[in-house]
Design a protein around this motif. Structure first.
Motif, PDB file in Angstrom:
ATOM      1  N   ARG A  20      14.179  -0.524   7.599  1.00 22.02           N
ATOM      2  CA  ARG A  20      14.295  -1.834   8.830  1.00 22.02           C
ATOM      3  C   ARG A  20      13.676  -1.214  10.238  1.00 22.02           C
ATOM      4  NH1 ARG A  20      15.155  -4.026  12.991  1.00 22.02           N
ATOM      5  NH2 ARG A  20      17.333  -2.292  13.684  1.00 22.02           N
ATOM      6  N   GLN A  21      13.896  -0.027  10.634  1.00 23.36           N
ATOM      7  CA  GLN A  21      13.851   0.121  11.828  1.00 23.36           C
ATOM      8  C   GLN A  21      11.872   0.392  11.134  1.00 23.36           C
ATOM      9  OE1 GLN A  21      15.925   3.740  13.392  1.00 23.36           O
ATOM     10  NE2 GLN A  21      17.792   2.921  13.086  1.00 23.36           N
ATOM     11  N   ARG A  22      12.055   1.516  10.850  1.00 20.27           N
ATOM     12  CA  ARG A  22      10.769   1.709  11.033  1.00 20.27           C
ATOM     13  C   ARG A  22       9.171   0.706  10.498  1.00 20.27           C
ATOM     14  NH1 ARG A  22      11.216   6.685   8.691  1.00 20.27           N
ATOM     15  NH2 ARG A  22      12.736   8.372  10.496  1.00 20.27           N
ATOM     16  N   LEU A  23       9.509  -0.073   9.662  1.00 16.26           N
ATOM     17  CA  LEU A  23       9.091  -1.675   9.356  1.00 16.26           C
ATOM     18  C   LEU A  23       8.888  -2.226  11.085  1.00 16.26           C
ATOM     19  CD1 LEU A  23      10.303  -3.076   6.364  1.00 16.26           C
ATOM     20  CD2 LEU A  23       8.144  -2.035   6.650  1.00 16.26           C
ATOM     21  N   VAL A  24       9.636  -2.613  11.933  1.00 16.98           N
ATOM     22  CA  VAL A  24       9.925  -3.065  12.770  1.00 16.98           C
ATOM     23  C   VAL A  24       8.323  -1.490  13.812  1.00 16.98           C
ATOM     24  CG1 VAL A  24      10.980  -3.125  15.477  1.00 16.98           C
ATOM     25  CG2 VAL A  24      11.940  -3.667  13.521  1.00 16.98           C
ATOM     26  N   GLY A  25       8.080  -0.848  13.732  1.00 15.58           N
ATOM     27  CA  GLY A  25       7.180  -0.436  14.549  1.00 15.58           C
ATOM     28  C   GLY A  25       6.117  -0.013  13.571  1.00 15.58           C
ATOM     29  N   ALA A  26       6.380  -0.701  12.200  1.00 20.38           N
ATOM     30  CA  ALA A  26       4.611  -0.551  11.288  1.00 20.38           C
ATOM     31  C   ALA A  26       3.569  -2.101  11.738  1.00 20.38           C
ATOM     32  CB  ALA A  26       5.086  -0.659  10.198  1.00 20.38           C
ATOM     33  N   SER A  27       2.246  -1.261  11.977  1.00 26.39           N
ATOM     34  CA  SER A  27       1.764  -2.172  11.774  1.00 26.39           C
ATOM     35  C   SER A  27       1.507  -3.403  10.617  1.00 26.39           C
ATOM     36  CB  SER A  27      -0.089  -2.007  11.729  1.00 26.39           C
ATOM     37  OG  SER A  27       0.047  -1.625  10.573  1.00 26.39           O
ATOM     38  N   ASP A  28       0.733  -4.734  11.065  1.00 25.00           N
ATOM     39  CA  ASP A  28       1.021  -6.077  10.268  1.00 25.00           C
ATOM     40  C   ASP A  28       0.054  -5.600   8.508  1.00 25.00           C
ATOM     41  OD1 ASP A  28       2.111  -7.602  11.945  1.00 25.00           O
ATOM     42  OD2 ASP A  28      -0.056  -8.695  12.810  1.00 25.00           O
ATOM     43  N   LEU A  84       8.122  -9.644   8.250  1.00 20.65           N
ATOM     44  CA  LEU A  84       6.483 -10.394   8.500  1.00 20.65           C
ATOM     45  C   LEU A  84       6.939 -11.494   8.725  1.00 20.65           C
ATOM     46  CD1 LEU A  84       5.026  -8.991   5.120  1.00 20.65           C
ATOM     47  CD2 LEU A  84       3.842  -8.931   7.581  1.00 20.65           C
ATOM     48  N   SER A  85       8.005 -11.985   8.498  1.00 15.01           N
ATOM     49  CA  SER A  85       9.038 -13.695   9.176  1.00 15.01           C
ATOM     50  C   SER A  85       8.832 -13.910  10.278  1.00 15.01           C
ATOM     51  CB  SER A  85       9.771 -14.113   8.120  1.00 15.01           C
ATOM     52  OG  SER A  85      11.134 -13.658   8.760  1.00 15.01           O
ATOM     53  N   GLU A  86       8.685 -12.581  11.366  1.00 19.42           N
ATOM     54  CA  GLU A  86       9.048 -12.326  12.350  1.00 19.42           C
ATOM     55  C   GLU A  86       7.873 -11.688  13.398  1.00 19.42           C
ATOM     56  OE1 GLU A  86      11.462  -8.964  13.355  1.00 19.42           O
ATOM     57  OE2 GLU A  86      13.383 -10.520  12.108  1.00 19.42           O
ATOM     58  N   ARG A  87       6.852 -12.197  12.330  1.00 16.25           N
ATOM     59  CA  ARG A  87       5.873 -11.526  13.463  1.00 16.25           C
ATOM     60  C   ARG A  87       4.283 -13.465  13.395  1.00 16.25           C
ATOM     61  NH1 ARG A  87       4.003  -5.245  11.376  1.00 16.25           N
ATOM     62  NH2 ARG A  87       5.945  -5.482  11.206  1.00 16.25           N
ATOM     63  N   THR A  88       3.384 -13.746  14.151  1.00 18.36           N
ATOM     64  CA  THR A  88       2.488 -14.335  14.828  1.00 18.36           C
ATOM     65  C   THR A  88       1.358 -13.951  14.060  1.00 18.36           C
ATOM     66  OG1 THR A  88       2.506 -14.119  16.460  1.00 18.36           O
ATOM     67  CG2 THR A  88       4.289 -15.737  16.079  1.00 18.36           C
ATOM     68  N   ASP A  89       0.675 -14.825  13.869  1.00 19.67           N
ATOM     69  CA  ASP A  89      -0.301 -14.085  13.343  1.00 19.67           C
ATOM     70  C   ASP A  89      -1.061 -13.471  12.587  1.00 19.67           C
ATOM     71  OD1 ASP A  89      -1.501 -16.694  15.149  1.00 19.67           O
ATOM     72  OD2 ASP A  89      -1.799 -14.901  16.503  1.00 19.67           O
ATOM     73  N   VAL A  90      -0.728 -12.805  11.833  1.00 14.32           N
ATOM     74  CA  VAL A  90      -0.133 -12.425  10.607  1.00 14.32           C
ATOM     75  C   VAL A  90      -2.087 -12.819   9.342  1.00 14.32           C
ATOM     76  CG1 VAL A  90       0.640 -10.590   8.123  1.00 14.32           C
ATOM     77  CG2 VAL A  90       1.725 -11.284  10.090  1.00 14.32           C
ATOM     78  N   ARG A  91      -2.885 -11.341   9.348  1.00 14.41           N
ATOM     79  CA  ARG A  91      -4.338 -11.615   8.714  1.00 14.41           C
ATOM     80  C   ARG A  91      -3.813 -10.758   7.344  1.00 14.41           C
ATOM     81  NH1 ARG A  91      -7.891  -9.304  13.031  1.00 14.41           N
ATOM     82  NH2 ARG A  91      -7.823 -10.919  14.854  1.00 14.41           N
ATOM     83  N   PRO A  92      -4.123 -11.818   6.321  1.00 13.72           N
ATOM     84  CA  PRO A  92      -3.966 -10.815   4.946  1.00 13.72           C
ATOM     85  C   PRO A  92      -4.870 -10.068   4.795  1.00 13.72           C
ATOM     86  CG  PRO A  92      -5.227 -12.962   4.735  1.00 13.72           C
ATOM     87  CD  PRO A  92      -5.313 -13.069   6.618  1.00 13.72           C
ATOM     88  N   LEU A  93      -4.906  -9.203   3.902  1.00 21.38           N
ATOM     89  CA  LEU A  93      -5.115  -7.553   3.436  1.00 21.38           C
ATOM     90  C   LEU A  93      -6.487  -8.363   2.951  1.00 21.38           C
ATOM     91  CD1 LEU A  93      -2.941  -5.656   2.176  1.00 21.38           C
ATOM     92  CD2 LEU A  93      -3.146  -5.604   4.474  1.00 21.38           C
ATOM     93  N   ALA A  94      -7.433  -7.590   3.540  1.00 23.54           N
ATOM     94  CA  ALA A  94      -8.939  -7.603   2.615  1.00 23.54           C
ATOM     95  C   ALA A  94      -9.735  -5.980   2.496  1.00 23.54           C
ATOM     96  CB  ALA A  94     -10.002  -8.469   3.999  1.00 23.54           C
ATOM     97  N   GLY A  95     -10.690  -6.468   1.921  1.00 21.88           N
ATOM     98  CA  GLY A  95     -11.311  -5.181   1.461  1.00 21.88           C
ATOM     99  C   GLY A  95     -10.961  -4.247   0.846  1.00 21.88           C
ATOM    100  N   ALA A  96     -10.989  -2.611   0.895  1.00 28.96           N
ATOM    101  CA  ALA A  96     -10.291  -2.153   0.570  1.00 28.96           C
ATOM    102  C   ALA A  96      -9.130  -1.430   0.130  1.00 28.96           C
ATOM    103  CB  ALA A  96     -10.705  -0.716   1.184  1.00 28.96           C
ATOM    104  N   ASP A  97      -8.607  -2.801   1.672  1.00 31.06           N
ATOM    105  CA  ASP A  97      -6.851  -2.827   1.026  1.00 31.06           C
ATOM    106  C   ASP A  97      -6.532  -3.751  -0.245  1.00 31.06           C
ATOM    107  OD1 ASP A  97      -6.782  -0.846   3.995  1.00 31.06           O
ATOM    108  OD2 ASP A  97      -6.818  -3.140   4.540  1.00 31.06           O
ATOM    109  N   ILE A  98      -7.638  -4.001  -1.206  1.00 30.55           N
ATOM    110  CA  ILE A  98      -6.556  -4.733  -1.799  1.00 30.55           C
ATOM    111  C   ILE A  98      -7.754  -4.779  -3.422  1.00 30.55           C
ATOM    112  CG2 ILE A  98      -6.964  -6.621  -1.205  1.00 30.55           C
ATOM    113  CD1 ILE A  98      -9.105  -8.447  -1.337  1.00 30.55           C
ATOM    114  N   GLU A  99      -8.078  -3.302  -3.380  1.00 29.41           N
ATOM    115  CA  GLU A  99      -9.154  -2.237  -4.321  1.00 29.41           C
ATOM    116  C   GLU A  99      -7.526  -1.872  -5.154  1.00 29.41           C
ATOM    117  OE1 GLU A  99     -11.014  -0.994  -6.669  1.00 29.41           O
ATOM    118  OE2 GLU A  99     -12.088  -1.230  -5.431  1.00 29.41           O
ATOM    119  N   GLU A 100      -8.013  -2.711  -6.605  1.00 28.57           N
ATOM    120  CA  GLU A 100      -6.703  -2.601  -7.243  1.00 28.57           C
ATOM    121  C   GLU A 100      -7.350  -0.873  -8.296  1.00 28.57           C
ATOM    122  OE1 GLU A 100      -6.036  -5.487 -10.115  1.00 28.57           O
ATOM    123  OE2 GLU A 100      -4.855  -6.527  -7.744  1.00 28.57           O
TER     124      GLU A 100
END
Length: 184
Positions: A20-28, A84-100
């Protein structure tokens, strides 16, 4: 981000609290990517999950303490959702971030098989992940297991890993974290 170093218990009372602590400081982006990976991993049996977590995470508490691989994976997924529920304006992943990595499945399976110094149960779990989750996720877990296991790589192996990473549009540090394994 997972950060289970030898003294992790000095930072939090429980493994879940540390996450939980690590997620608080992580980027969206990082939280979304972790959530995507965890959601995909939930498709795997608990024993396979335990093998994958143990192969790539040093100093993780035992699964008896964590409730088993499926429960631990679900716990971390729930923590991602809460973050994620505590954040605002979270943009969905796109580009290389959705590469399977579907077009790299055969190459990734070949590298898993080539990593003979990994335990056979780790190789089997990685192959199952490549087939049931995504090849791209299995490739990152393979790299992590190689680093955690301090596996020696030939320059040819490393070059193949680097080529797969380039095809998956990885940034410079993903595969590069394993470079020292070919220089030992």
């Amino acid at each position: 981000m997972w950060g289970f170093h030898q003294d992790w218990a000095c930072e939090a009372d429980t493994a879940a609290e540390l996450m939980r602590q690590r997620l608080v400081g992580a980027s969206d982006e990082n939280v979304l990517a972790a959530r995507r990976d965890l959601q995909s991993l939930c498709e795997l049996p608990t024993k396979t999950l335990e093998v994958l977590w143990e192969a790539g995470t040093e100093y993780l508490p035992t699964f008896n303490f964590l409730g088993g691989g499926a429960q631990w994976t679900r716990t971390v997924l729930d923590l991602c959702d809460a973050s994620l529920s505590e954040r605002t304006d979270v943009r969905p992943l796109a580009g290389a971030d959705i590469e399977e990595g579907s077009d790299r499945l055969d190459a990734i399976l070949a590298e898993i098989q080539e990593a003979r110094r990994l335990d056979t149960d780790v190789q089997a779990a990685l192959a199952e992940c490549a087939r049931r989750c995504t090849p791209e996720l299995a490739f990152r877990l393979l790299l992590r297991a190689m680093v955690a296991g301090d596996l020696e790589l030939t320059p040819e192996q490393y070059a193949r890993l680097e080529a797969i990473g380039e095809a998956l549009e990885y940034g410079e540090f993903v595969v590069d974290n394993a470079r020292y394994l070919s220089e030992q």
